[in-house]
Each structure stands twice: as C-alpha cells, then as structure tokens.
Design a protein around this motif. Structure first.
Motif, PDB file in Angstrom:
ATOM      1  N   PRO A   1      69.945  80.565  25.987  1.00  0.00           N
ATOM      2  CA  PRO A   1      71.284  80.389  26.542  1.00  0.00           C
ATOM      3  C   PRO A   1      71.907  81.745  26.903  1.00  0.00           C
ATOM      4  O   PRO A   1      71.553  82.779  26.330  1.00  0.00           O
ATOM      5  CB  PRO A   1      72.069  79.724  25.406  1.00  0.00           C
ATOM      6  CG  PRO A   1      71.035  79.115  24.527  1.00  0.00           C
ATOM      7  CD  PRO A   1      69.849  80.026  24.616  1.00  0.00           C
TER       8      PRO A   1
ATOM      9  N   ASP B   1      69.589  83.688  19.308  1.00  0.00           N
ATOM     10  CA  ASP B   1      70.052  82.371  19.770  1.00  0.00           C
ATOM     11  C   ASP B   1      70.646  82.438  21.165  1.00  0.00           C
ATOM     12  O   ASP B   1      70.553  81.480  21.942  1.00  0.00           O
ATOM     13  CB  ASP B   1      71.108  81.817  18.798  1.00  0.00           C
ATOM     14  CG  ASP B   1      70.555  81.580  17.410  1.00  0.00           C
ATOM     15  OD1 ASP B   1      69.451  80.997  17.307  1.00  0.00           O
ATOM     16  OD2 ASP B   1      71.203  81.987  16.423  1.00  0.00           O
ATOM     17  N   VAL B   2      71.263  83.572  21.493  1.00  0.00           N
ATOM     18  CA  VAL B   2      72.009  83.700  22.743  1.00  0.00           C
ATOM     19  C   VAL B   2      71.850  85.122  23.291  1.00  0.00           C
ATOM     20  O   VAL B   2      71.798  86.087  22.526  1.00  0.00           O
ATOM     21  CB  VAL B   2      73.516  83.411  22.527  1.00  0.00           C
ATOM     22  CG1 VAL B   2      74.311  83.568  23.827  1.00  0.00           C
ATOM     23  CG2 VAL B   2      73.728  82.015  21.946  1.00  0.00           C
TER      24      VAL B   2
ATOM     25  N   GLN C   1      75.773  82.154  15.402  1.00  0.00           N
ATOM     26  CA  GLN C   1      74.547  82.324  16.162  1.00  0.00           C
ATOM     27  C   GLN C   1      74.266  83.817  16.402  1.00  0.00           C
ATOM     28  O   GLN C   1      75.184  84.617  16.549  1.00  0.00           O
ATOM     29  CB  GLN C   1      74.640  81.600  17.504  1.00  0.00           C
ATOM     30  CG  GLN C   1      74.476  80.094  17.394  1.00  0.00           C
ATOM     31  CD  GLN C   1      74.370  79.432  18.756  1.00  0.00           C
ATOM     32  OE1 GLN C   1      75.176  79.680  19.639  1.00  0.00           O
ATOM     33  NE2 GLN C   1      73.349  78.596  18.929  1.00  0.00           N
TER      34      GLN C   1
ATOM     35  N   ALA D   1      80.206  85.722  16.159  1.00  0.00           N
ATOM     36  CA  ALA D   1      78.820  85.913  16.590  1.00  0.00           C
ATOM     37  C   ALA D   1      78.135  86.913  15.660  1.00  0.00           C
ATOM     38  O   ALA D   1      78.764  87.827  15.128  1.00  0.00           O
ATOM     39  CB  ALA D   1      78.790  86.427  18.018  1.00  0.00           C
TER      40      ALA D   1
ATOM     41  N   VAL E   1      73.163  87.036  18.511  1.00  0.00           N
ATOM     42  CA  VAL E   1      73.386  87.421  19.909  1.00  0.00           C
ATOM     43  C   VAL E   1      72.852  88.833  20.146  1.00  0.00           C
ATOM     44  O   VAL E   1      73.093  89.741  19.351  1.00  0.00           O
ATOM     45  CB  VAL E   1      74.892  87.386  20.262  1.00  0.00           C
ATOM     46  CG1 VAL E   1      75.120  87.833  21.702  1.00  0.00           C
ATOM     47  CG2 VAL E   1      75.474  85.996  20.033  1.00  0.00           C
TER      48      VAL E   1
ATOM     49  N   TYR F   1      78.821  78.826  26.398  1.00  0.00           N
ATOM     50  CA  TYR F   1      78.930  78.153  25.096  1.00  0.00           C
ATOM     51  C   TYR F   1      78.006  78.786  24.062  1.00  0.00           C
ATOM     52  O   TYR F   1      76.826  79.017  24.315  1.00  0.00           O
ATOM     53  CB  TYR F   1      78.568  76.668  25.237  1.00  0.00           C
ATOM     54  CG  TYR F   1      78.566  75.932  23.914  1.00  0.00           C
ATOM     55  CD1 TYR F   1      79.758  75.523  23.327  1.00  0.00           C
ATOM     56  CD2 TYR F   1      77.366  75.686  23.247  1.00  0.00           C
ATOM     57  CE1 TYR F   1      79.751  74.865  22.097  1.00  0.00           C
ATOM     58  CE2 TYR F   1      77.353  75.036  22.019  1.00  0.00           C
ATOM     59  CZ  TYR F   1      78.551  74.628  21.449  1.00  0.00           C
ATOM     60  OH  TYR F   1      78.549  73.992  20.238  1.00  0.00           O
ATOM     61  N   PHE F   2      78.569  79.081  22.915  1.00  0.00           N
ATOM     62  CA  PHE F   2      77.758  79.435  21.748  1.00  0.00           C
ATOM     63  C   PHE F   2      78.519  79.024  20.505  1.00  0.00           C
ATOM     64  O   PHE F   2      79.729  78.800  20.549  1.00  0.00           O
ATOM     65  CB  PHE F   2      77.402  80.921  21.726  1.00  0.00           C
ATOM     66  CG  PHE F   2      78.520  81.840  21.313  1.00  0.00           C
ATOM     67  CD1 PHE F   2      78.609  82.299  20.008  1.00  0.00           C
ATOM     68  CD2 PHE F   2      79.490  82.230  22.217  1.00  0.00           C
ATOM     69  CE1 PHE F   2      79.639  83.130  19.618  1.00  0.00           C
ATOM     70  CE2 PHE F   2      80.518  83.070  21.850  1.00  0.00           C
ATOM     71  CZ  PHE F   2      80.597  83.521  20.542  1.00  0.00           C
ATOM     72  N   GLU F   3      77.807  78.931  19.398  1.00  0.00           N
ATOM     73  CA  GLU F   3      78.400  78.465  18.153  1.00  0.00           C
ATOM     74  C   GLU F   3      78.561  79.621  17.174  1.00  0.00           C
ATOM     75  O   GLU F   3      77.776  80.576  17.180  1.00  0.00           O
ATOM     76  CB  GLU F   3      77.537  77.370  17.530  1.00  0.00           C
ATOM     77  CG  GLU F   3      77.406  76.135  18.400  1.00  0.00           C
ATOM     78  CD  GLU F   3      76.483  75.098  17.779  1.00  0.00           C
ATOM     79  OE1 GLU F   3      75.926  75.370  16.693  1.00  0.00           O
ATOM     80  OE2 GLU F   3      76.321  74.023  18.393  1.00  0.00           O
TER      81      GLU F   3
END
Length: 214
Positions: free
Chosen positions: A95, A72-73, A120, A147, A122, A115-117
């Motif tokens: 991202p 995701d990131v 997510q 994360a 990584v 920004y990350f949730e």
C-alpha cells in the motif's frame, strides 16, 4: 548514509545525464532559501525517463527489503517523492500513502492521503535531502497517527551536517542511493566538470550558507 558506492555513482551518472542534477559553478542558482548554489537538483525529471526511473525504483525497492524486510506501507513525501514512492510501493506490492507539508484547508483536511492503520510499519521515501526539515515534518505527521517508522530512503542528499544532526535528533534512520561526494567524484571522473570547477564545488559544500553571499 550510502550503502553501495557503485550504485551511488551509477545513480549520480544517470541524474547528470538527464539533467535532473545540474552543475553550473560559473552561473549559480538561487534556492528558495536564498542560498546561492552551483548545483540544482530536481529528481522529478527522472519520471520522464523510463530507464532511469526503473533503475531508481528497483534500487530503492531492494534497499527497503534488505534493510527492513517488507513494511506494511510505503509513504512518499509530497510532492517530489509521490511519483517514485508509488513506483517503489508497486514494485514491492505494498500500500502507498503520501504526506502533505500541512493539512488541507478544506474537505477532510487531511495531511496524509491514503489509508493505513495505527501501528503499521512504514518506510518513508524522499527524493532529495537538504536540511531534512520537510522530510522530518512528514515523519512527524505519520508518527502523530501512530505509524511505526522504520526509516527513510531518499534518492540524493547534499550531506549537510545540519541534516545529519536533524535526523539523529529525531531518531530517524536515513539511507540514500547517492550523495554529493559520489556525485562530484563521478562528475570529475567523466570530465563532466573541470578541475577549476571541482574546486568551486568543494568550496561551496564546505560553507553553502555563505558562498557568494553579497
């Protein structure tokens, strides 16, 4: 862990060509730790060479996808891996965030910028692994924000046993484009170093803490 020996040697060749890695057994460097060293590595220099940075970006992006699919990131470790981390994130269309060594002392006091949730996935990008402490500090900061760390990919590692132990202890998977063994092999094959220098470089690698200690 190096996944592809040809890529490892090509990476080493390029870093030597642009002096991102310097080998000077007769005129050793002094690291911030106080260690004397015949090698100095500053991979940020590659950002000034489009052909080299494109090679590194593409190879790391390939490894991210081959190992983890698309996370995701992408996260870069400040400051050395911010540049290459952004390039990898851009190549993958993902991202990007970066992680400071410690939280800012003013403003929002962020340690993680971007920004990350929570939850997510990584992948962390690093430029250089020595002991691994600063890299794993960044991983810990991301974990504290929930994360899901898939692994870390770095450009180069000295391959010190202490770094291997640190990553295993923290349960973090590490892969690198190149490492000390492939660097020395490439430097020797291309006559970048001579036989007597090779011996010095191997001696340092076996006991870097004590090498040339006064």
């Amino acid at each position: 862990m190096v996944l592809d020996k040809q890529i490892a040697k090509k990476t080493a060749e390029l870093l030597l060509q642009i002096n991102a890695i310097k080998l000077e057994p007769e005129n050793p460097f002094t690291w911030a730790s106080g260690w004397k060293s015949p090698i100095y590595c500053d991979n940020r220099i590659m950002l000034s060479y489009p052909q080299v940075r494109n090679f590194v970006r593409e190879e790391i992006a390939k490894q991210v996808e081959n190992l983890y699919g698309k996370p995701d990131v992408i996260a870069g470790v400040a400051t050395g891996a911010i540049g290459i981390g952004i390039l990898v994130a851009e190549a993958l269309g993902l991202p990007f965030v970066y992680v400071r060594p410690k939280p800012k002392e003013h403003g929002r006091q962020n340690q993680i910028e971007g920004y990350f949730e929570a939850g997510q996935s990584v992948v962390v990008i690093e430029d250089l692994i020595s002991t691994g402490n600063s890299s794993l500090n960044a991983v810990q900061a991301l974990k504290e924000q929930n994360a899901d760390i898939k692994g870390m990919i770095a450009i180069f590692t000295y391959g010190f046993p202490v770094s291997t132990e640190n990553f295993e202890k923290e349960g973090v998977e590490l892969h690198t484009l190149s490492d000390y063994e492939n660097l020395i092999e490439q430097a020797s094959e291309t006559n970048y170093i001579q036989q007597n220098q090779l011996q010095t470089l191997l001696e340092w690698r076996s006991n870097p803490q004590e090498w040339k200690k006064q």
